[in-house]
Design a protein around this motif. Structure first.
Motif, PDB file in Angstrom:
ATOM      1  N   THR A 176       0.859  -1.188   0.000  1.00 36.15           N
ATOM      2  CA  THR A 176       0.000   0.000   0.000  1.00 36.15           C
ATOM      3  C   THR A 176       0.888   1.228   0.000  1.00 36.15           C
ATOM      4  N   GLY A 177       0.768   2.043  -1.051  1.00 42.20           N
ATOM      5  CA  GLY A 177       1.608   3.222  -1.183  1.00 42.20           C
ATOM      6  C   GLY A 177       0.880   4.493  -0.791  1.00 42.20           C
ATOM      7  N   ARG A 178       1.666   5.517  -0.479  1.00 39.25           N
ATOM      8  CA  ARG A 178       1.069   6.823  -0.225  1.00 39.25           C
ATOM      9  C   ARG A 178       0.385   7.333  -1.492  1.00 39.25           C
ATOM     10  N   THR A 179       0.926   6.923  -2.640  1.00 41.85           N
ATOM     11  CA  THR A 179       0.325   7.226  -3.931  1.00 41.85           C
ATOM     12  C   THR A 179       0.362   5.957  -4.774  1.00 41.85           C
ATOM     13  N   PRO A 180      -0.474   5.870  -5.823  1.00 38.55           N
ATOM     14  CA  PRO A 180      -0.394   4.699  -6.697  1.00 38.55           C
ATOM     15  C   PRO A 180       0.964   4.554  -7.362  1.00 38.55           C
ATOM     16  N   ASP A 181       1.630   5.678  -7.627  1.00 33.52           N
ATOM     17  CA  ASP A 181       2.936   5.641  -8.279  1.00 33.52           C
ATOM     18  C   ASP A 181       3.953   4.905  -7.420  1.00 33.52           C
ATOM     19  N   LEU A 182       3.977   5.251  -6.133  1.00 33.95           N
ATOM     20  CA  LEU A 182       4.923   4.615  -5.221  1.00 33.95           C
ATOM     21  C   LEU A 182       4.591   3.136  -5.033  1.00 33.95           C
ATOM     22  N   PRO A 208      11.139   6.079  -0.999  1.00 32.95           N
ATOM     23  CA  PRO A 208      11.383   6.823   0.242  1.00 32.95           C
ATOM     24  C   PRO A 208      10.856   6.086   1.465  1.00 32.95           C
ATOM     25  N   VAL A 209      11.598   6.166   2.536  1.00 29.41           N
ATOM     26  CA  VAL A 209      11.206   5.496   3.774  1.00 29.41           C
ATOM     27  C   VAL A 209       9.841   5.993   4.244  1.00 29.41           C
ATOM     28  N   GLY A 210       8.971   5.067   4.560  1.00 26.60           N
ATOM     29  CA  GLY A 210       7.647   5.413   5.060  1.00 26.60           C
ATOM     30  C   GLY A 210       6.616   5.702   3.988  1.00 26.60           C
ATOM     31  N   SER A 211       7.018   5.667   2.715  1.00 22.54           N
ATOM     32  CA  SER A 211       6.069   5.983   1.648  1.00 22.54           C
ATOM     33  C   SER A 211       5.258   4.769   1.215  1.00 22.54           C
ATOM     34  N   VAL A 212       5.716   3.590   1.570  1.00 21.88           N
ATOM     35  CA  VAL A 212       5.045   2.349   1.173  1.00 21.88           C
ATOM     36  C   VAL A 212       4.967   1.420   2.377  1.00 21.88           C
TER      37      VAL A 212
END
Length: 897
Positions: free
Chosen positions: A87-93, A255-259
């Motif tokens: 699960t990403g902060r954004t779909p891109d990540l 990036p750490v914490g983004s996913v």
């Protein structure tokens, strides 16, 4: 001095002779049994495995289990798999992490046998737009029409310099006509600069820009399914796969914490259950031994006697473990508790014989006589106790609940092993160690005597006031019986697992969201026509939310959608070559230098933008210029190395996923018509078996979060399709098997122990005296479990038959002593018997209580319920049974045979 054994007690005489033989060969017995115990223990450690498959705890002969196994053979990927949720902060990540991680997993074939990527891959990338609704596709077309000029500007150079060039061009065009995309993009850049300047996370999601809206949770989530290679030579067969997944999770190139990467699935739950169960059983065994030793110190008050008991206990435990390794081979999540149960129960026989020895030694002063006398006097009750305890365990063997049947076989045999070891090894050790008599005077003492054992007066009060005691007991029994309807049964096998583990928490979260197989059942039919008919019929049933077949993966209204996608492709037509954006100036310099130059160009472009046609865009441009100037001033405060890192990070935040999204969009605008045969093989195998049979999936219309809902859903679908299978079916039927096993075991244990008591005591009344308090203890246990909200489950349902076996031991000792005592010693609580009952109850309680501290829910709940039950057994034995004995012999004469 009273006779060592009644003339009519054939078992007592036999045990006395046996113990006398063990005494005469004491040294040889010890020299043989101690090395043998070591070898047996080593054999058990090497050969006793652990199987955490909760399905394997139910007999495979049941029809629904056979259907499940047949389904598993046709669709093996639904079995022992691992699910990775990204699960990403954004779909891109999320997509970047998903692509990288799935590629690594597919490369490591020595760890992962198969890897599936549901809804991903070249096929779905090319045809993604066909899986949108027509309305959603129309909306996307309108948005991409506005975004088209931006896409054409960015495709040639999806870097920060290229992006700045695109912004500059858009600002220039915005002087003449409004650009509906420009203001949102400028605001996204300003927000990203602001967040980085303050050390916050955040980046531009170009997939959301292209969608024209924020992404929802399913759009920000990706899924990987892997079948691990199991190494059954290891304690944790899936350990290599789990370890590798955790390593990959730590080194994701995002990036750490983004996913957030979470791991669940049957294999993951089993893996963590093995760890929790083995750690819990090991810790409980060590704690049990410590607590039992402490109680022995307080109860026996003799170091040599305690050593003799612990050695005897160790020998019996090693022999029982070796028996389990040889006969069963693998423990399950219930039978893993056998060692703690053995410690709690096996030590009881040692306690009774040891305290009987101390009492006889105090009377005779001769160790030889004391050993023979104790074994003769107590041997009969120890023998009957072991037989009834074994019978209570063996009562589970005929049931279809393999999990407790194996525990019953191991522990029942363990009771017989404990009997043999206690009557053989313990007399030999008593001979060699020669423990002294107790400092406490046992036997009859007048009330108020300074030698009277503490607590005996209280017990005598219970006997003198037997009427009120029995009235209160009946009231408590009736109240407890009324609480039975409120008893809760945790019907899901996953309730045995540690709820704090990642795999279980993830599973439960997905179940609440409706994203796990725990909410669906499957029906296997011969072909596609049968699949369509079955799905249509079942979908009409009450309680069914939807049905699915492989046909649902073929997009509907394809002609209409393809026409819309062609218009999207025309919107995104590439610019002529001579209009393609050029590479930004300074490309020969280092990347961070180009980024800095691009920011300076952006600031300059915003400064000279002039009047814009759209006021909102003008406000966004001014805001962005302020943010760029502030960010550049902040950059100057840092050393060169930090500046380089900040510039690299900013470029990633602003355009890090731009190139990927542009490429994905370009691939998605050239789909082709899709049929069933066009679906990829790794998709088809989830719906079509190797022999051509097809799977129909049925989903309920609401969560199956209660047993009533589960039963209603399964039975309604089963009325239409009797051969359905799946986790809901297994959960429902496993619960039924467990409850039937409990009732059958209780019936068998109760009947068997009653008959054994009648044979031993030659009196139905004496048998009822023993079992009456046990009925009360069982009812009190159920009542307290309901009051304390301790649910019954697959692991702790063995508690009631086990408490019957344990409790009957106390009653046997109490009634046996009352029947064989002289008139002046009718109250057994004034003898070693009463003291042994108290000490053994506390050792059993300490042992069972250690299970309650386990992290594994099954083991923990077993310990909780057994601890509650042991308290009830102790109170019933020491309060209600003396009252019954007093009512039985009001004149104080010895109970007749």
């Amino acid at each position: 001095m009273r006779p060592a054994v009644s003339a009519r007690d054939a078992v007592g005489r036999a045990t006395a002779r046996w113990a006398d033989g063990a005494r005469r060969h004491a040294l040889a017995i010890v020299l043989v049994t101690l090395p043998a115990a070591f070898l047996l223990g080593a054999y058990a450690v090497r050969n006793l495995g652990l199987n955490t498959d909760t399905g394997a705890m139910i007999s495979e002969e049941l029809p629904w289990r056979q259907a499940f196994l047949a389904f598993d053979e046709a669709f093996p990927q639904f079995g022992d798999e691992i699910h990775v949720l990204i699960t990403g902060r954004t779909p891109d990540l999320a997509e970047r992490a998903h692509t990288w991680m799935s590629a690594r997993m597919r490369e490591e074939t020595e760890v992962f046998e198969r890897v599936w990527i549901p809804g991903s891959g070249a096929f779905f990338e090319r045809n993604a737009l066909l899986y949108l609704d027509v309305e959603e596709l129309d909306s996307l077309l309108d948005h991409l029409a506005d975004l088209g000029p931006w896409i054409r500007r960015l495709e040639g150079n999806p870097t920060l310099p290229g992006f700045v060039t695109a912004v500059d061009s858009a600002l220039w065009d915005a002087r003449e006509a409004p650009d509906p995309v420009l203001a949102p993009v400028l605001n996204l850049v300003a927000r990203t600069l602001y967040r980085q300047e303050r050390g916050w996370s955040g980046e531009i999601s170009w997939s959301e820009v292209m969608r024209g809206r924020p992404a929802n949770l399913p759009e920000r989530r990706r899924h990987i399914i892997a079948l691990p290679r199991h190494d059954y030579a290891r304690t944790l067969p899936a350990g290599s796969a789990m370890d590798r997944l955790r390593e990959l999770r730590e080194i994701l190139p995002v990036p750490v914490g983004s996913v957030d990467v979470r791991i669940t699935g049957a294999a993951a739950i089993k893996h963590e259950s093995i760890g929790a169960a083995t750690a819990g059983a090991r810790g409980a065994l060590l704690l049990s031994l410590l607590l039992v030793t402490t109680v022995l110190i307080l109860g026996l008050r003799s170091a040599r006697l305690i050593v003799a008991c612990l050695i005897t206990l160790g020998v019996g435990l090693a022999a029982t473990a070796a028996f389990a390794a040889a006969v069963v081979g693998q423990l399950n999540l219930i039978s893993i508790a056998f060692a703690v149960l053995y410690v709690g129960l096996g030590v009881d026989y040692c306690i009774h014989l040891s305290l009987g020895y101390q009492e006889a030694l105090a009377e005779s002063g001769e160790p030889v006589v004391a050993i023979r006398s104790a074994c003769g006097r107590i041997g009969s009750s120890i023998f009957l106790s072991a037989i009834t305890s074994a019978a209570a365990f063996y009562a589970f063997i005929p049931t279809r609940f393999t999990g407790v049947a194996e525990l019953g076989l191991i522990s029942g045999t363990g009771m017989l092993i404990s009997l043999a070891v206690t009557l053989t090894v313990l007399p030999a050790l008593l001979t060699l160690l020669s423990p002294p008599a107790s400092r406490f005077t046992m036997g009859a003492s007048p009330a108020g005597s300074r030698h009277e054992r503490p607590g005996s007066e209280a017990l005598s009060v219970m006997r003198r006031h037997s009427g009120p005691v029995l009235v209160v007991a009946v009231i408590l029994a009736a109240g407890s019986a009324l609480s039975i309807p409120g008893l809760r049964f945790a019907y899901r096998p996953i309730d045995l697992a540690d709820p704090e583990t990642e795999s279980v928490q993830t599973f439960e979260d997905l179940a609440r969201e409706g994203g796990t197989a725990s909410l669906t059942v499957s029906i296997v039919v011969p072909d596609s026509a049968a699949a369509r008919r079955t799905a249509s019929r079942v979908a009409k049933l009450a309680g069914v939310g939807e049905t699915a077949t492989i046909d649902q993966l073929v997009p509907s209204r394809q002609v209409e959608k393809l026409a819309i996608v062609r218009r999207v492709a025309e919107t995104l037509s590439p610019l002529p070559a001579d209009e393609s954006p050029s590479v930004a100036a300074g490309a020969e310099a280092g990347p961070h230098v180009r980024v800095l130059e691009a920011l300076n160009r952006l600031e300059a472009s915003l400064a000279r933008k002039g009047a814009l046609a759209d006021p909102e865009t003008g406000v966004a441009a001014r805001r962005l210029r302020t943010r760029v100037s502030s960010w550049l001033r902040d950059l100057d405060r840092w050393p060169v190395e930090t500046q380089t890192a900040m510039l690299d990070e900013l470029e990633y935040r602003l355009v890090g996923t731009l190139g990927d999204q542009l490429s994905a969009l370009r691939r998605a605008v050239h789909p082709a018509p899709i049929t069933r045969d066009d679906l990829p093989a790794d998709v088809r195998e989830w719906w079509i078996a190797g022999d051509g049979r097809e799977r129909v999936e049925v989903r309920p219309d609401r969560p199956l979060d209660t047993r009533t809902r589960l039963r209603s859903f399964v039975e309604r679908v089963r009325s239409e399709q009797p051969d359905l299978t799946g986790v809901p079916v297994s959960d429902l039927e496993s619960g039924r098997v467990a409850i039937r096993a409990l009732l059958l075991a209780l019936g068998l244990a109760g009947t068997t122990t009653f008959l054994l008591l009648v044979v031993q005591f030659r009196s139905g009344r004496a048998a009822l005296l023993v079992e009456g308090p046990l009925l009360l203890a069982g009812l009190l246990t159920v009542g307290l479990a309901t009051l304390l909200r301790v649910p019954f489950n697959f692991a702790n349902l063995i508690a009631l038959p086990l408490l019957l076996g344990v409790g009957v031991d106390n009653g046997i000792h109490m009634v046996h002593r009352a029947r064989t005592s002289s008139p002046g010693e009718l109250e057994p609580e004034r003898t070693s018997t009463g003291r042994a009952i108290v000490v053994s109850c506390f050792t059993t309680l300490a042992s069972f209580g250690s299970l309650a501290l386990s992290r594994h829910q099954g083991i923990q709940s077993m310990g909780q319920l057994l601890s509650i039950g042991m308290v009830c057994v102790l109170l019933s034995t020491l309060i209600v049974l003396p009252a019954l004995l007093a009512r039985e012999e009001p004149s104080g004469t010895t109970m007749g045979a």
